[in-house]
Design a protein around this motif. Sequence first.
Motif, short mmCIF file in Angstrom:
data_model
loop_
_atom_site.label_atom_id
_atom_site.label_comp_id
_atom_site.label_asym_id
_atom_site.label_seq_id
_atom_site.Cartn_x
_atom_site.Cartn_y
_atom_site.Cartn_z
N SER A 118 0.68 -1.12 -0.05
CA SER A 118 0.05 -0.08 -0.16
C SER A 118 0.76 1.33 -0.08
CB SER A 118 -1.08 0.18 1.35
OG SER A 118 -0.17 0.59 2.28
N LEU A 119 0.28 2.34 -0.52
CA LEU A 119 0.89 3.79 -0.66
C LEU A 119 1.41 4.01 0.64
CD1 LEU A 119 1.81 5.84 -2.28
CD2 LEU A 119 -0.51 6.82 -2.37
N GLU A 120 0.60 3.85 1.77
CA GLU A 120 0.85 4.20 3.12
C GLU A 120 2.31 4.00 3.64
OE1 GLU A 120 -2.29 3.54 2.09
OE2 GLU A 120 -2.56 5.82 2.25
N ASN A 121 2.63 2.53 3.21
CA ASN A 121 3.81 1.98 3.73
C ASN A 121 5.10 2.57 2.91
OD1 ASN A 121 2.10 0.72 5.37
ND2 ASN A 121 1.93 -1.00 4.24
N THR A 123 7.84 5.25 1.30
CA THR A 123 8.45 6.48 1.51
C THR A 123 8.29 7.03 0.15
OG1 THR A 123 10.74 5.86 1.09
CG2 THR A 123 9.81 5.79 3.42
N ARG A 124 8.97 8.38 0.15
CA ARG A 124 9.08 9.24 -1.05
C ARG A 124 10.05 8.76 -1.94
NH1 ARG A 124 9.49 15.76 -0.91
NH2 ARG A 124 10.44 15.98 -3.08
N ARG A 191 -2.24 10.38 -6.50
CA ARG A 191 -1.70 10.44 -5.33
C ARG A 191 -0.40 9.86 -4.89
NH1 ARG A 191 -5.45 6.58 -2.74
NH2 ARG A 191 -4.42 6.78 -1.04
N LYS A 195 2.75 12.08 -3.49
CA LYS A 195 3.47 11.75 -2.30
C LYS A 195 4.83 11.76 -2.95
CE LYS A 195 4.04 8.41 1.66
NZ LYS A 195 3.44 7.26 2.27
#
Lengths: 442, 318
Positions: A118-121, A123-124, A191, A195
């Motif tokens: 998932s995107l949340e996990n 980093t940039r 999204r 990020k």
Amino acid sequence: MIVRSRTFKGGVHVPHFKESTESRPIKSTRLPSTVVVSLHQHTGAPCEPLVRVGDQVKVGQKIGDSQAALTAPVHSPVSGKVVKIGPYLMSGGVERPAITIESDGLQEVADTVRPYGSLENLTRQDLINLIREAGIVGLGGAAFPTYFKLTPPPGKKFDTLIINGSECEPYLTADQRIMMERPEDAVLGARILMKATGVKQAFIAIEDSKPEAIAAMEKAVSKAKGIQVVPLMAKYPQGAEKQLIKVLLGREVPSGGLPVDVGAVVSNVGTAVAVANTLKTGMPLIERVVTVTGRPLKEPSNLLVKIGTKVSDLVNECGGFVREPAKVIVGGPMMGIAQFTLDIPVTKGVSGILFLDADETSLEEPGPCVRCGKCVENCPMRLLPLFISQYADAGRFDDAAAYGALDCIECGTCSFVCPSRRHLVQSIRLAKAEIVARRRKK
Amino acid sequence: MSVNQFIVSSSPHIRSPISTAVIMRDVIFALLPASFAGVYFFGTHALAVIVTGVATAVISEAIIEKLTHRPVTVGDFSAAVTGLLLALTLPPDLPLWIVAVGAIVAIGLGKQVFGGLGHNPFNPALIGRAVLLASWPVAMTTWRWPITEAPWFGQDFDVLTSATPLAAMKLSGVKTPYLPLFFGSVAGSIGETSAVAILLGAAFLLLRGHITWRIPGFYILTVAILSILFGQDPVFHILAGGLLLGAFFMATDYVSTPVTPLGQAIFGIGCGVLTVLIRLYGGYPEGVCYSILIMDAATALIDRFTRPRRFGEVKHSA
Ligand code: SF4
Ligand code: SF4
């Protein structure tokens, strides 16, 4: 941020010619028997092959990469055998190193291809790395490596992401179909890119001639924070990076500068979907949507095409020709490149293949400039195309430079409107090349 | 499918359907109302003047191009436009041989000596008119009442001469009312008298995008403002004489006028200033022709110094 105006100054209303494909869903093509994967399908340094003739490869396997700063790896779109590595004739009649792979028809996927989670996990930096590893480049036509764009040079910062869904070139409908069919992925892509660039605000720009795409995207962004769909007036070249930024942010990218100089990063909507696809599946960029269209074709279509498929195969996917094509163009009619042959493979930057018949192909001889000023009136960069091209033709390249030749975005608007059919962009393009070459020498 | 059968040329691969010939043809269409008005008011000789002007211009262009071994370009309609414009600036009773001389001068001296279409620094029709005015001043300033007005006098109206509204104003302070000026029932050049006919044609050109409002707008506005400043009636000065025809059809001549937006504004203002000065202080009652020719001479200079600020161009403080 306030959206000040919905269009820019200059530009021209060109006929759209999109009717034959805009309502046709994206169709997957049959697996080609061979693909020719160019090792240099992006702006920047070419890749080195990572396989040898005779090797077995799988879908998504990296087959070319480079250590150079500005590059994007290439991957096999099929499973099968490498049969040739060497120069191959590409779009525009240039030879590029390429890997020819014979498909075994099994489409076995490489075990390096795994979803990223998932995107949340992530980093940039994770995101920038995965975008690079996936070989993602700008799919709007420029084919600039996306990861490179996402990293601002020292001292500069992004504040806005612009997703370009304007697709202002006549005939092309690939992006329009993508937005209608995969709006959720387009938003996920936005999204991810937000990020990766650290911005809080994103605009999705779509020409108002595509109400269905606008509606689909509006529905998809309703839950996303900081993303807004902005309908723009349908006008060419609405999708040009500098014009988009001006329209949406009221900022002018300085002459000779980059979007990042005004805090903006622009990404094509197809690119955003490719990024989302990679995050979700782990599959690198091995296919793209291509509009294959024009009167000579039986069934003009939007096709999901494996990179490396030959144009001649795409003609078959469209039911062949019903009339003699006189011209083959890679890209749109305003900026695309005419081809000698159908024996060229699709690369990552190919958004359309356009066929024109003899009636549509004007070969009118240019007449004298009547100084009508239409080229001046319509140049989106506010240049004086008539003078630049006159200087270019006279070999006065310093004068051409003084009149802003290097600012020309080669959109073709001036040549389009010229009632004397003068070859304005063509000579300005030559002047640009000459000016750049001379500056290098110094 | 053989390899070399495709046409390979540079982008863009589609072109606007508006060619030079289409524009010139549209200019002719746009001049038709003024031409009809001229024939309506001044009769068959006016028609003969128009036909002579157009035919002579076209034929002399063809002959000159043949003689100089260049491609014959009468198909682009630009010679016809020149001939028509010239005719419309001439008095309705002008002998046809003078009209023909004017058309030959317009094409030969005004256009072809410079290398043909696109190369002439001055408006060819106005060159033709200026030469005629210098050569046959009497014939060129002999006006008469429109045939629609004259019968009141119960005489052979064909020979009745009259001052144009501008001359009447200048010489005896008589101001022609607005309505005749607007519809064109006054003495004057064939195509200059009817404001409504000219405006109709001008609207067509504006709608087709062949001309922009800049030059005519600034021209007319300048005349209006200066008229007021000099204590004159602005409406009269706009409607009288050749201002409207000049502003919409001569000052917008592509070849001899600036291409930059700012340059076009300057050109229009310059024409307006000169027109008012000539009208009020010059030797002729009418100043449109000369003011445009004078500004034509400045066009190259104006273009050079009015380059638009390029997109993204950072202003340098000088
Ligand atoms: S000069 Fe360049 S930027 Fe301007 S219209 Fe022509 S191609 Fe486009
Ligand atoms: S559009 Fe063509 S004819 Fe008109 S000013 Fe430009 S170059 Fe000249």
